[in-house]
Design a protein around this motif. Structure first.
Motif, mmCIF file in Angstrom:
data_model
loop_
_atom_site.group_PDB
_atom_site.id
_atom_site.type_symbol
_atom_site.label_atom_id
_atom_site.label_comp_id
_atom_site.label_asym_id
_atom_site.label_seq_id
_atom_site.Cartn_x
_atom_site.Cartn_y
_atom_site.Cartn_z
ATOM 1 N N SER A 19 0.834 -1.205 0.000
ATOM 2 C CA SER A 19 0.000 0.000 0.000
ATOM 3 C C SER A 19 0.867 1.253 0.000
ATOM 4 C CB SER A 19 -0.968 -0.016 1.181
ATOM 5 O OG SER A 19 -0.361 0.492 2.333
ATOM 6 N N HIS A 20 2.034 1.179 0.623
ATOM 7 C CA HIS A 20 2.912 2.349 0.576
ATOM 8 C C HIS A 20 3.516 2.568 -0.784
ATOM 9 C CE1 HIS A 20 3.013 4.478 4.281
ATOM 10 N NE2 HIS A 20 2.701 3.335 4.861
ATOM 11 N N ALA A 21 3.720 1.492 -1.544
ATOM 12 C CA ALA A 21 4.130 1.690 -2.934
ATOM 13 C C ALA A 21 3.068 2.538 -3.623
ATOM 14 C CB ALA A 21 4.294 0.353 -3.633
ATOM 15 N N GLY A 22 1.799 2.271 -3.302
ATOM 16 C CA GLY A 22 0.724 3.082 -3.853
ATOM 17 C C GLY A 22 0.837 4.532 -3.429
ATOM 18 N N PHE A 23 1.021 4.757 -2.116
ATOM 19 C CA PHE A 23 1.112 6.140 -1.641
ATOM 20 C C PHE A 23 2.271 6.873 -2.267
ATOM 21 C CE2 PHE A 23 -2.239 6.805 1.133
ATOM 22 C CZ PHE A 23 -2.445 5.723 1.957
ATOM 23 N N MET A 24 3.394 6.162 -2.462
ATOM 24 C CA MET A 24 4.563 6.853 -2.973
ATOM 25 C C MET A 24 4.557 6.984 -4.483
ATOM 26 S SD MET A 24 7.541 6.095 -0.284
ATOM 27 C CE MET A 24 7.440 4.338 -0.275
ATOM 28 N N LEU A 25 3.728 6.192 -5.161
ATOM 29 C CA LEU A 25 3.588 6.399 -6.600
ATOM 30 C C LEU A 25 2.666 7.575 -6.889
ATOM 31 C CD1 LEU A 25 3.358 2.793 -8.000
ATOM 32 C CD2 LEU A 25 5.001 4.512 -8.674
ATOM 33 N N MET A 26 1.873 7.980 -5.884
ATOM 34 C CA MET A 26 0.960 9.106 -6.106
ATOM 35 C C MET A 26 1.690 10.365 -6.556
ATOM 36 S SD MET A 26 -1.606 9.132 -2.953
ATOM 37 C CE MET A 26 -3.254 9.427 -3.254
ATOM 38 N N PRO A 27 2.754 10.787 -5.839
ATOM 39 C CA PRO A 27 3.417 12.003 -6.309
ATOM 40 C C PRO A 27 4.040 11.847 -7.690
ATOM 41 C CG PRO A 27 4.472 11.189 -4.309
ATOM 42 C CD PRO A 27 3.321 10.328 -4.559
ATOM 43 N N ILE A 28 4.478 10.649 -8.059
ATOM 44 C CA ILE A 28 5.012 10.453 -9.406
ATOM 45 C C ILE A 28 3.875 10.569 -10.405
ATOM 46 C CG2 ILE A 28 6.352 8.981 -10.919
ATOM 47 C CD1 ILE A 28 7.523 7.629 -8.572
ATOM 48 N N ALA A 29 2.711 10.014 -10.035
ATOM 49 C CA ALA A 29 1.558 10.100 -10.922
ATOM 50 C C ALA A 29 1.133 11.542 -11.110
ATOM 51 C CB ALA A 29 0.394 9.284 -10.362
ATOM 52 N N ALA A 30 1.357 12.376 -10.110
ATOM 53 C CA ALA A 30 0.980 13.780 -10.244
ATOM 54 C C ALA A 30 1.854 14.474 -11.275
ATOM 55 C CB ALA A 30 1.104 14.482 -8.897
ATOM 56 N N GLY A 31 3.100 14.022 -11.391
ATOM 57 C CA GLY A 31 3.958 14.528 -12.452
ATOM 58 C C GLY A 31 4.295 15.997 -12.358
ATOM 59 N N ASN A 32 4.349 16.551 -11.152
ATOM 60 C CA ASN A 32 4.759 17.949 -11.040
ATOM 61 C C ASN A 32 5.942 18.061 -10.075
ATOM 62 O OD1 ASN A 32 3.450 17.546 -8.590
ATOM 63 N ND2 ASN A 32 1.611 18.627 -9.241
ATOM 64 N N ALA A 33 6.513 19.264 -10.010
ATOM 65 C CA ALA A 33 7.719 19.440 -9.188
ATOM 66 C C ALA A 33 7.421 19.190 -7.720
ATOM 67 C CB ALA A 33 8.276 20.844 -9.381
ATOM 68 N N LEU A 34 6.221 19.600 -7.291
ATOM 69 C CA LEU A 34 5.823 19.342 -5.899
ATOM 70 C C LEU A 34 5.821 17.847 -5.636
ATOM 71 C CD1 LEU A 34 4.785 20.454 -3.248
ATOM 72 C CD2 LEU A 34 2.493 20.462 -4.188
ATOM 73 N N GLY A 35 5.386 17.077 -6.638
ATOM 74 C CA GLY A 35 5.387 15.626 -6.491
ATOM 75 C C GLY A 35 6.791 15.066 -6.363
ATOM 76 N N GLY A 36 7.712 15.630 -7.153
ATOM 77 C CA GLY A 36 9.085 15.164 -7.048
ATOM 78 C C GLY A 36 9.640 15.384 -5.652
ATOM 79 N N ARG A 37 9.405 16.579 -5.102
ATOM 80 C CA ARG A 37 9.885 16.862 -3.752
ATOM 81 C C ARG A 37 9.192 15.946 -2.750
ATOM 82 N NH1 ARG A 37 8.967 22.228 -5.343
ATOM 83 N NH2 ARG A 37 7.257 22.627 -3.910
ATOM 84 N N ALA A 38 7.871 15.758 -2.971
ATOM 85 C CA ALA A 38 7.108 14.937 -2.027
ATOM 86 C C ALA A 38 7.678 13.534 -1.949
ATOM 87 C CB ALA A 38 5.631 14.886 -2.447
#
Lengths: 506, 496
Positions: free
Chosen positions: B315-334
């Motif tokens: 489930s954490h793989a899911g949570f951590m793929l979320m910021p990658i799925a967002a595809g923005n700089a904030l996601g990269g930092r997140a």
């Protein structure tokens, strides 16, 4: 601001105490006494904060602020400070937690260090909720209250505690997660999470997300499913803290966040919320009248009183707000005192059930006096602070429609019924099967716990203006807004029969 | 002359590879220790050598971070020297160091030095993988560390579960790697390039955005990476492998493999496939929903603590793929921020389970972990803090990480995914707090095995590792600003 350190101390002192107690190898009594000492010092600092607050600047103004950047890129900072009405709630928390810790020292708890550390952590969470001036900081302290409560009820509670904590936890977290979603949407779209500098929001959905968390915690009918089990299974003083102090965090949230930061959605949803509060008021009072054991009466009366407080808050006028804040302080003290008394009676008789109690007044004058005094103040006998609070609330609600005041008045009559029934069933009539001659009167230590609460209540009964004059000044203004400094809460009409309350903004 | 005597070799930037080289060196030394020293000395010597190497690699990665302000391709653009790779290497080495401390007293009858050699080699491969900028280097380093991990999972030959875990990981992992390789071949076939940046240029220049081979290749590469990151529906191996492998190895896998796979996924997708952003953000969102659903629902019914933690890591793989799925700089930092407390919490929670396992001698379940909170207060408190962190409750970095991830997703405009994440968090609370309940609120039922000798074994190394991880978990909640700045500089090497 100059005195921001006071706010930080009020928040961090119990936290430091909790860490110290958790780590240092103290024996049982020493751990309790250290916790008690920390709470008393907390009350002293609170007194300092109260005297440092300048009420002439307007009760809605935030003073004693302290700000530090926390996440620079999202505009979140550790921003704390007190509004005029929050200070009274912090005082209630400090006094209430001290009384609860003293009760636990008197009665004795297993795994004492963990217990007292959890109680002090709970104090930090409570004070932090009232002090938070940034949405995320508010959320952090809101959640920080949940963890010690879970442990306190789950480890030291009664036989049904695991199921009770599960329900409590699920209900609370559901509300909290909706609030988190609202906070994220609000903060990211506004670019800042600060409560003081951010503008109003008119979004109904965000408002509902916040309301979801508050209606569960208060609780408001029909989200009160966790209430009976948790209050029955928790240790007596923890039940008192839950009903007296933690529910006020929800009421504060209603006032400060929901009503004062979302004026338009609050107006849109006023009627449904007042209806739910009214239902809770009547329903809670009726169930309290039917409850077969002391804790049940106090628990359901707590539901009723929170309904009354919400009534006052969503009247959205200054009389309602003043009454609600006064009633918050009153109810906090009363329900804490009643739960502690219930605990003491249960210790003596082994049960709280009315069918096995009775006749305890004979030979136990101190117990009888304290219970009668608390009970009479609770049922809002004219002259008591509860009466002042309820009167103000009903005045405020009357402006929205006289029907609501009738509901409130009926609830007061019901309150009299269930309180007198409680008093009579425990103290009067023939001696119950669980009451034996060896059940002692209240001892000096126990009286020392309860007497301050009674004295404070009598003080507020004599001088309710101590709170009501120092929360929201009665000021209404149509075009004089520019002459008031920011932080004032003013009342404005918005058409026939329509009132908006607003915080004056810089 | 028939042949030219000089072969053109590219310039080698040894400093850029220093973390991986340090760890490889330690691995070689441990293998020598395995043959040159007596069995009793092997374990401690190789543990010291490996621990020292992880410290050295950590320092090297930190220096590399400091001295690489702008991303540069090195060694003929096979790898890149930038802050993203350095930060990921720092996290991997930190997790590795903690795992070495947890493994100090591991109960291995044989192959003790080889264990540490493999641990170091795997970490070396991971440090190399996070800097990869072409498909060949990617595959090379992926196989490098995967093979080390396959053997590590099976290394406790006395336990049937361990052998089974290793075999399953080998078969499924091999399958995943094959997918990845085939997908890379398709991408090469479509664009004619293997370098990430080159693939992006070729796609833009040749108008290959909707080319079937390219999209199919991308999908297969995503599948292969999903296997490594244990994201659903490529998660089948995770519960069994995590349960069967020796517990310190599981902790290392949970922290470091996930870090590697996620950082690489982010680098690959943003550098090589920016034109297909529409496609892969949606694909990742679907994978996120599947992982959250399967991970959380699967964990609800587990009684074995390691299996529960395995599903939680899905489930954490899911949570951590979320910021990658967002595809923005904030996601990269997140993502980069979230990996720091997440790695610490993973290693610490498996460390506590390892301690209980060594005490009892049987696999740890919810029933036999009961009462650990009162018997061993420090470990109980640490496990409690880790559960709070996984659940995303305040006073731990996990809360801040989830908050950032949700904010990144909201910023992209997907409020529905935030709601899914919030619901998943709500569901996860049940099993995380179920463990807290077992620690503190249950009496150890039927624990007839009275530990002979009374006191649980004092393990200074393990407790130090747990303490360090606890400091990171709680500290990352307070010190958000410095960590976010680190993450921001690291993520700035990518173009969003």
């Amino acid at each position: 601001m100059a005195n921001g350190w006071l706010t930080d101390t009020l928040i961090l002192l119990p936290l430091g105490g909790a860490i110290f107690i958790a780590i240092a190898p103290l024996p049982r009594l020493a751990a309790g006494l250290v916790a008690l000492a920390v709470s008393l010092v907390e009350i002293a600092f609170w007194g300092g904060a109260l005297s440092a607050f300048d009420y002439r600047a307007g009760a809605g103004s935030v003073q004693l602020q302290d700000t530090t950047t926390w996440f620079g890129d999202l505009g979140i900072s550790y921003h704390v400070g007190f509004t005029g009405f929050a200070i009274w709630l912090v005082g209630l928390s400090a006094v209430g937690m001290t009384a609860a810790i003293a009760y636990a020292v008197w009665v004795g708890r297993e795994h004492a260090r963990a217990y007292f550390a959890s109680m002090l952590l709970l104090t930090t969470g409570l004070v932090g909720v009232f002090a938070a001036q940034d949405y995320l900081v508010f959320y952090v302290f809101w959640e920080a209250m949940l963890i010690p409560l879970y442990v306190l009820v789950g480890v030291w509670g009664g036989p049904g505690r695991l199921r009770a904590t599960l329900m409590f936890f699920i209900y609370t977290m559901a509300g909290s997660l909706l609030m988190l979603a609202s906070i994220i949407v609000l903060g990211v779209s506004q670019g800042s999470f600060d409560m003081v500098t951010a503008g109003y929001s008119g979004s109904n959905w965000i408002f509902l997300g916040f309301i979801a968390a508050f209606v569960v915690k208060a609780p408001i009918f029909p989200f009160h499913g966790w209430l009976p089990d948790t209050y029955r299974e928790a240790p007596a003083e923890v039940a008192g803290v839950l009903s007296g102090l933690v529910s006020k965090a929800a009421a504060y949230g209603f006032l400060y966040i929901a009503v004062l930061h979302f004026p338009d959605p609050a107006r849109n949803f006023r009627t449904p919320i007042i209806v739910l509060a009214a239902i809770g008021l009547i329903y809670g009072s009726l169930l309290a009248f039917r409850a077969p054991y002391i804790r049940g009466v106090v628990a359901y009366s707590s539901l009723a009183q929170m309904g009354l407080i919400t009534f006052g808050l969503f009247a959205t006028n200054l009389a309602g707000f003043n009454g609600a804040v006064l009633q918050m302080v009153n109810h906090g003290l009363i329900s804490l005192g009643m739960f502690m008394l219930a605990g003491l009676v249960e210790l003596r008789a082994g049960t709280g059930r009315f069918d096995r109690l009775g006749g305890m007044a004979k030979g136990r004058p101190v117990l009888a006096t304290v219970l009668m005094t608390l009970g009479i103040i609770a049922l809002a006998v004219p002259g008591s602070s509860n009466f002042a609070g309820e009167f103000l609330i009903l005045t405020g609600v009357f402006k929205s429609g006289w029907g609501w005041s009738v509901v409130g008045a009926i609830a007061i009559v019901l309150a009299a019924m269930y309180m007198l029934r409680l008093i009579s069933a425990v103290l009067h009539q023939s001696r119950g099967s669980a009451v034996s001659d060896s059940a002692r009167d209240l001892r000096l230590g126990e009286l020392a716990l309860l007497a301050p609460i009674v004295v404070i209540l009598i003080f507020f009964s004599a001088w309710p203006a101590a709170i009501t004059d120092h929360t929201f000044q009665q000021r209404s203004s149509t075009n004089g807004l520019s002459t008031l400094s920011d932080g004032h809460v003013v009342q404005r009409s918005c058409g026939t029969g329509c009132q908006i309350v607003e915080l004056v903004r810089p | 002359m028939i042949f030219d005597a000089s072969i053109k070799t590219p310039h080698v930037d040894w400093f850029a590879m220093s973390p991986a080289l340090t760890l490889l060196g330690a691995s070689a030394v441990c293998l020598l220790i395995a043959v040159l020293f007596r069995p009793r000395a092997r374990r401690y010597l190789s543990a010291w050598v490996t621990g020292g190497a992880f410290v050295g690699a950590f320092v090297a990665a930190a220096l590399l971070y400091d001295r690489s302000p702008h991303p540069q391709g090195v060694i003929a653009n096979a790898i890149v020297r930038d802050r993203l790779g350095a930060l990921a290497a720092i996290i991997i080495c930190g997790a590795g160091l903690a795992s070495v401390l947890v493994s100090w007293r591991i109960r291995l009858r044989a192959h003790r030095a080889e264990y540490f050699a493999l641990l170091a080699a795997a970490a070396g491969g991971m440090c190399f993988l996070v800097t990869a900028t072409n498909l060949i280097t990617l595959f090379l380093s992926l196989e490098w560390f995967s093979i080390c991990l396959y053997v590590l999972c099976a290394i406790d030959v006395e336990l049937e579960g361990s052998l089974e875990a290793g075999l399953k990981y080998l078969v499924v992992g091999g399958f995943g790697s094959a997918f990845l390789l085939f997908g890379s071949a398709l991408v090469y076939g479509a664009t004619g390039k293997v370098g990430f940046a080159d693939i992006a240029h070729a796609t833009a220049a040749g108008g290959l955005r909707h080319d079937t081979f390219l999209v199919a290749g991308l999908a297969m590469i995503l599948a292969g990476l999903g296997f490594k990151a244990s994201a659903a529906p490529f998660h089948m191996w995770t519960p069994d492998v995590y349960e069967g492998a020796p517990t310190p190895v599981t902790g290392f896998m949970a922290a470091a493999t996930k870090t590697t796979a996620l950082v690489l996924t982010m680098r690959l997708l943003t550098t090589a496939f920016p034109q297909e952003k529409q496609l892969w953000t949606i694909a990742l969102a679907v994978i996120v929903c599947a992982s959250l659903a399967i991970g959380n629902l699967g964990a609800l019914v587990q009684r074995n603590v390691k299996r529960m933690l395995a599903y939680s890591s899905i489930s954490h793989a899911g949570f951590m793929l979320m910021p990658i799925a967002a595809g923005n700089a904030l996601g990269g930092r997140a993502l980069l921020y979230y990996l720091i407390p997440y790695s610490a919490m993973s290693v610490a929670s498996f460390a506590v389970v390892a301690a209980r396992e060594r005490e009892l001698g049987v696999p740890v379940t919810f029933d036999n972990i009961a009462g650990l909170g009162w018997e061993r207060p420090f470990l109980g408190a640490a496990l409690w803090a880790c559960m709070l962190g996984f659940a995303g409750l305040p006073l731990t970095g996990g809360f801040v990480g989830k908050f950032y991830a949700f904010s990144a997703v909201y910023d992209h405009g997907w409020i529905w995914l935030v709601i899914v994440g919030a619901v998943a968090t709500a569901v996860s609370l049940y099993y995380y707090f179920g463990l807290v309940r077992a620690l503190y609120m249950r009496a150890p039922a039927g624990l007839g095995l009275a530990p002979a000798g009374g006191q649980p074994p004092r393990e200074a190394a393990l407790q130090t590792a747990v303490f360090g991880c606890l400091v990171v978990t709680v500290g990352s909640f307070f010190a958000v600003e410095p960590l976010i700045r680190l993450a921001k500089h690291a993520a700035s090497s990518l173009v969003f």
